[in-house]
Design a protein around this motif. Structure first.
Motif, PDB file in Angstrom:
ATOM      1  N   THR A 150       0.838  -1.198   0.000  1.00  0.00           N
ATOM      2  CA  THR A 150       0.000   0.000   0.000  1.00  0.00           C
ATOM      3  C   THR A 150       0.874   1.249   0.000  1.00  0.00           C
ATOM      4  OG1 THR A 150      -0.149   0.036   2.423  1.00  0.00           O
ATOM      5  CG2 THR A 150      -1.879  -1.151   1.222  1.00  0.00           C
ATOM      6  N   ILE A 151       0.295   2.333  -0.451  1.00  0.00           N
ATOM      7  CA  ILE A 151       0.991   3.614  -0.422  1.00  0.00           C
ATOM      8  C   ILE A 151       0.000   4.698  -0.011  1.00  0.00           C
ATOM      9  CG2 ILE A 151       0.640   4.066  -2.909  1.00  0.00           C
ATOM     10  CD1 ILE A 151       3.580   5.286  -2.762  1.00  0.00           C
ATOM     11  N   VAL A 152       0.435   5.538   0.926  1.00  0.00           N
ATOM     12  CA  VAL A 152      -0.382   6.626   1.454  1.00  0.00           C
ATOM     13  C   VAL A 152       0.065   7.912   0.763  1.00  0.00           C
ATOM     14  CG1 VAL A 152      -1.165   7.793   3.541  1.00  0.00           C
ATOM     15  CG2 VAL A 152      -0.459   5.386   3.653  1.00  0.00           C
ATOM     16  N   ILE A 153      -0.901   8.673   0.241  1.00  0.00           N
ATOM     17  CA  ILE A 153      -0.576   9.792  -0.640  1.00  0.00           C
ATOM     18  C   ILE A 153      -1.381  11.025  -0.250  1.00  0.00           C
ATOM     19  CG2 ILE A 153      -0.422  10.524  -3.062  1.00  0.00           C
ATOM     20  CD1 ILE A 153      -0.950   7.504  -3.764  1.00  0.00           C
ATOM     21  N   THR A 154      -0.750  12.163  -0.317  1.00  0.00           N
ATOM     22  CA  THR A 154      -1.480  13.432  -0.276  1.00  0.00           C
ATOM     23  C   THR A 154      -1.770  13.866  -1.701  1.00  0.00           C
ATOM     24  OG1 THR A 154      -0.646  14.313   1.819  1.00  0.00           O
ATOM     25  CG2 THR A 154      -1.257  15.906   0.155  1.00  0.00           C
ATOM     26  N   GLU A 155      -3.045  14.110  -1.977  1.00  0.00           N
ATOM     27  CA  GLU A 155      -3.428  14.804  -3.205  1.00  0.00           C
ATOM     28  C   GLU A 155      -3.587  16.270  -2.847  1.00  0.00           C
ATOM     29  OE1 GLU A 155      -7.249  15.154  -6.227  1.00  0.00           O
ATOM     30  OE2 GLU A 155      -7.485  14.491  -4.162  1.00  0.00           O
ATOM     31  N   GLU A 156      -2.935  17.135  -3.580  1.00  0.00           N
ATOM     32  CA  GLU A 156      -3.128  18.562  -3.335  1.00  0.00           C
ATOM     33  C   GLU A 156      -3.776  19.201  -4.544  1.00  0.00           C
ATOM     34  OE1 GLU A 156      -0.831  22.440  -1.578  1.00  0.00           O
ATOM     35  OE2 GLU A 156       0.162  21.259  -3.107  1.00  0.00           O
ATOM     36  N   THR A 157      -4.923  19.793  -4.310  1.00  0.00           N
ATOM     37  CA  THR A 157      -5.575  20.571  -5.356  1.00  0.00           C
ATOM     38  C   THR A 157      -6.564  21.521  -4.713  1.00  0.00           C
ATOM     39  OG1 THR A 157      -6.635  20.412  -7.534  1.00  0.00           O
ATOM     40  CG2 THR A 157      -7.538  19.018  -5.804  1.00  0.00           C
ATOM     41  N   PHE A 158      -6.810  22.649  -5.364  1.00  0.00           N
ATOM     42  CA  PHE A 158      -7.732  23.660  -4.865  1.00  0.00           C
ATOM     43  C   PHE A 158      -8.789  23.910  -5.938  1.00  0.00           C
ATOM     44  CE2 PHE A 158      -5.382  24.857  -1.116  1.00  0.00           C
ATOM     45  CZ  PHE A 158      -4.108  24.428  -1.417  1.00  0.00           C
ATOM     46  N   ASN A 159      -9.984  23.449  -5.676  1.00  0.00           N
ATOM     47  CA  ASN A 159     -11.095  23.613  -6.600  1.00  0.00           C
ATOM     48  C   ASN A 159     -12.189  24.436  -5.940  1.00  0.00           C
ATOM     49  OD1 ASN A 159     -10.008  21.964  -8.762  1.00  0.00           O
ATOM     50  ND2 ASN A 159     -10.404  20.183  -7.477  1.00  0.00           N
ATOM     51  N   GLU A 160     -13.285  24.601  -6.642  1.00  0.00           N
ATOM     52  CA  GLU A 160     -14.409  25.329  -6.067  1.00  0.00           C
ATOM     53  C   GLU A 160     -15.096  24.443  -5.038  1.00  0.00           C
ATOM     54  OE1 GLU A 160     -15.104  28.468  -6.605  1.00  0.00           O
ATOM     55  OE2 GLU A 160     -13.399  28.605  -7.971  1.00  0.00           O
ATOM     56  N   GLY A 161     -15.129  24.894  -3.802  1.00  0.00           N
ATOM     57  CA  GLY A 161     -15.780  24.135  -2.758  1.00  0.00           C
ATOM     58  C   GLY A 161     -14.825  23.208  -2.037  1.00  0.00           C
ATOM     59  N   CYS A 162     -14.975  23.145  -0.728  1.00  0.00           N
ATOM     60  CA  CYS A 162     -14.067  22.367   0.105  1.00  0.00           C
ATOM     61  C   CYS A 162     -14.087  20.880  -0.259  1.00  0.00           C
ATOM     62  CB  CYS A 162     -14.471  22.550   1.564  1.00  0.00           C
ATOM     63  SG  CYS A 162     -13.305  21.930   2.769  1.00  0.00           S
ATOM     64  N   ALA A 163     -15.245  20.359  -0.618  1.00  0.00           N
ATOM     65  CA  ALA A 163     -15.372  18.928  -0.906  1.00  0.00           C
ATOM     66  C   ALA A 163     -14.593  18.512  -2.141  1.00  0.00           C
ATOM     67  CB  ALA A 163     -16.839  18.558  -1.064  1.00  0.00           C
ATOM     68  N   ALA A 164     -14.250  19.470  -2.993  1.00  0.00           N
ATOM     69  CA  ALA A 164     -13.540  19.152  -4.235  1.00  0.00           C
ATOM     70  C   ALA A 164     -12.031  19.375  -4.114  1.00  0.00           C
ATOM     71  CB  ALA A 164     -14.093  19.995  -5.383  1.00  0.00           C
ATOM     72  N   ASP A 165     -11.559  19.700  -2.905  1.00  0.00           N
ATOM     73  CA  ASP A 165     -10.133  19.930  -2.710  1.00  0.00           C
ATOM     74  C   ASP A 165      -9.391  18.614  -2.478  1.00  0.00           C
ATOM     75  OD1 ASP A 165     -10.284  22.609  -3.131  1.00  0.00           O
ATOM     76  OD2 ASP A 165     -10.040  23.208  -1.033  1.00  0.00           O
ATOM     77  N   GLY A 166      -8.063  18.725  -2.337  1.00  0.00           N
ATOM     78  CA  GLY A 166      -7.215  17.552  -2.255  1.00  0.00           C
ATOM     79  C   GLY A 166      -7.501  16.670  -1.055  1.00  0.00           C
ATOM     80  N   LEU A 167      -7.322  15.368  -1.244  1.00  0.00           N
ATOM     81  CA  LEU A 167      -7.663  14.350  -0.268  1.00  0.00           C
ATOM     82  C   LEU A 167      -6.428  13.615   0.234  1.00  0.00           C
ATOM     83  CD1 LEU A 167     -10.523  12.706  -2.367  1.00  0.00           C
ATOM     84  CD2 LEU A 167     -10.847  14.361  -0.514  1.00  0.00           C
ATOM     85  N   LEU A 168      -6.566  12.929   1.351  1.00  0.00           N
ATOM     86  CA  LEU A 168      -5.650  11.864   1.710  1.00  0.00           C
ATOM     87  C   LEU A 168      -6.105  10.625   0.948  1.00  0.00           C
ATOM     88  CD1 LEU A 168      -3.423  10.545   3.511  1.00  0.00           C
ATOM     89  CD2 LEU A 168      -5.273   9.973   5.092  1.00  0.00           C
ATOM     90  N   VAL A 169      -5.179   9.980   0.256  1.00  0.00           N
ATOM     91  CA  VAL A 169      -5.511   8.832  -0.591  1.00  0.00           C
ATOM     92  C   VAL A 169      -4.648   7.643  -0.180  1.00  0.00           C
ATOM     93  CG1 VAL A 169      -5.682   7.979  -2.964  1.00  0.00           C
ATOM     94  CG2 VAL A 169      -5.977  10.427  -2.505  1.00  0.00           C
ATOM     95  N   ILE A 170      -5.240   6.470  -0.091  1.00  0.00           N
ATOM     96  CA  ILE A 170      -4.488   5.240   0.137  1.00  0.00           C
ATOM     97  C   ILE A 170      -4.779   4.305  -1.028  1.00  0.00           C
ATOM     98  CG2 ILE A 170      -4.015   3.311   1.677  1.00  0.00           C
ATOM     99  CD1 ILE A 170      -4.988   4.998   3.987  1.00  0.00           C
ATOM    100  N   ALA A 171      -3.708   3.851  -1.677  1.00  0.00           N
ATOM    101  CA  ALA A 171      -3.855   3.025  -2.874  1.00  0.00           C
ATOM    102  C   ALA A 171      -3.067   1.730  -2.730  1.00  0.00           C
ATOM    103  CB  ALA A 171      -3.382   3.795  -4.111  1.00  0.00           C
ATOM    104  N   SER A 172      -3.427   0.760  -3.548  1.00  0.00           N
ATOM    105  CA  SER A 172      -2.709  -0.512  -3.598  1.00  0.00           C
ATOM    106  C   SER A 172      -1.698  -0.481  -4.733  1.00  0.00           C
ATOM    107  CB  SER A 172      -3.684  -1.664  -3.822  1.00  0.00           C
ATOM    108  OG  SER A 172      -2.982  -2.874  -4.019  1.00  0.00           O
TER     109      SER A 172
END
Length: 482
Positions: free
Chosen positions: A348-370
């Motif tokens: 597994t790998i833990v990742i920060t997605e960074e992005t700034f879009n319209e609205g808080c819900a569309a901003d960058g997430l903490l992502v965990i992928a296989s």
């Protein structure tokens, strides 16, 4: 005016200025990287907005003058931690690194913070709650050592200079790396400076014998088909005489397109993970390895690494293609992420997605992928017509969560640290969130620290405390109650 870099080669101001004029007039501002050992300087221009997390447009989180804001309708939200200290003179700080000096009863621990002021050294030995300023390396107007790298053995800190430093722009500004001797915390000294075609972040590989430097957005003089700057490699085996390799690496990262490589994290087995637009890809940087792209065994070296695993993220599960930084729990850190008994050791790998879009819900997430299914070079063969994507196991965003403020769109995830399976994740104006990631399909918030004026860039565990780097507040020292 900005400070002129000091190098072992000494140029007069008039000669350096003339060289800069020639380079800019010729339009060759790093379309081709310098050969090993080359040193060049150029002049800088007017400030501009940063381009990073947003696929198109400016990066709100890293713009000049971006500090925390207060609201009459929002108050501090704190749960599971208590604030036990604050360092207000570290405002506009960006990242921390801790370094030990001496042993036994003579041991000292120095906390270094980089930021738009340069580099500051604080002694945290006597009272970790009240760091004492003991030294500084002043670079007013610097931009900005976002993820400061340290060579703990040789007592060196590398400060990455973004082209937007000292009033520059991504088109006209100079990028590079400062090599700072921190063997005496009370007397920080620059021992070298190297101009580079990239400069947003600089990371150590191969035990800090080499540096990988990437980002930010490309200059107009760089190849037109690039979406951002990839990675250049610098040999710092002799830190006083850095040598830059001509050809960049981590090219073709975005479905075959060379794009913005943001930052590098090296896992406990030595794999260097490069995050940026187009996902996260890992490389061997030493030893004889099987190359799944070339389909042969060859020697991995920092300037010609061997692909290992990784790739882009499924667009249906994230808000952008921009991956900011990562952490692969493996080896001695295997128990610091998703439960390896269920999700696979090192899978597994833990990742920060960074992005700034319209609205808080569309901003960058903490992502965990296989990482399963990515060991055959798929992330290097991906194209827009035949895309390869890692499987997303889970994501977590701050919008609407307990402790969040509803009156801000500046909610992107940023840097994190991990201890005992709990991530301390920065979310800009939404503060620091403490997340249990042992089950990536059910990430749980267990505590949070969100001052009303938060502008949180990173959080670090150290000893019994958490040190939060806040662009508006300086450094907040927290004690966990969870």
């Amino acid at each position: 005016m900005f400070p002129r870099p000091r190098t072992r080669r000494v140029f007069s101001g008039s000669v350096a200025g003339a060289a800069a004029a020639v380079l800019l007039a010729a339009g060759t501002a790093w379309a081709c990287p310098p050969d090993p050992g080359a040193t060049q300087t150029k002049t800088a221009g007017a400030a501009q907005a940063a381009g990073e997390g947003r696929d198109l447009g400016s990066h709100a989180g890293h713009g000049p003058g971006e500090v925390g804001k207060t609201s009459t309708q929002v108050s501090d939200a704190i749960k599971g931690v208590e604030r036990v200290g604050n360092v207000p003179d570290a405002k506009e700080g960006t990242s921390l690194v801790f370094m030990d000096y001496g042993k036994g009863r003579h041991k000292r621990t120095i906390m270094f913070i980089s930021g738009r002021f340069g580099l500051k050294a604080y002694d945290v030995s006597a009272d970790p709650r009240s760091p004492k300023l003991v030294g500084s390396f002043d670079l007013p107007g610097f931009w900005q050592g976002e993820d400061t790298e340290a060579d703990h053995k040789r007592k060196i800190i590398y400060l990455s200079r973004d082209p937007r430093a000292f009033g520059g722009t991504t088109n006209t500004g100079e990028s590079g790396v400062y090599v700072v001797d921190v063997s005496k915390p009370e007397s920080l000294k620059q021992i070298a400076y190297q101009v580079l075609p990239a400069g947003h972040t600089t990371s150590c590989v191969n035990d800090c014998q080499y540096l990988w430097t990437g980002g930010p957005a490309k200059a107009d003089s760089q190849p037109a088909d690039w979406g951002g700057r990839p990675v250049w490699v610098t040999d710092v085996r002799d830190p006083r005489k850095p040598k830059v390799f001509k050809d960049p690496i981590d090219t073709g990262r975005n479905d075959g397109k060379t794009d913005y490589t943001h930052d590098i994290q090296v896992d406990s087995t030595g794999i260097a993970w490069a995050s940026g637009r187009g996902g996260v890809r890992g490389y061997h940087t030493s030893g004889w390895r099987y190359d799944p792209v070339l389909k042969k065994i060859r020697k991995a070296v920092p300037w010609n690494p061997v692909p290992y695993a990784g790739g882009g993220l499924d667009e249906a599960t994230v808000n952008s293609s921009f991956m900011h930084n990562s952490f692969r729990p493996v080896g001695r850190t295997a128990d610091q992420g998703p439960d390896p008994r269920k999700w696979g050791r090192g899978q597994t790998i833990v990742i920060t997605e960074e992005t700034f879009n319209e609205g808080c819900a569309a901003d960058g997430l903490l992502v965990i992928a296989s990482l399963k299914g990515s060991y055959g070079g798929q992330g290097w063969r991906s194209t827009p017509e035949n895309k390869f994507r890692l499987k997303t196991l889970g994501t977590w965003g701050v919008a609407g969560k307990e402790g969040s403020r509803p009156d801000t769109d500046d909610c992107s995830a940023h840097y994190f640290d991990v201890k005992n399976g709990i991530l301390a994740q920065a979310f800009y104006t939404q503060g620091t969130r403490f997340l249990d990631v042992r089950d990536p399909t059910n990430i749980k918030q267990i505590a949070y620290y969100r001052p009303d004026d938060a502008r949180t860039w990173a959080a670090y565990y150290h000893g019994d405390y958490i040190y939060v780097v806040d662009h508006a507040r300086g450094i907040d020292v927290l004690k966990a109650n969870f």
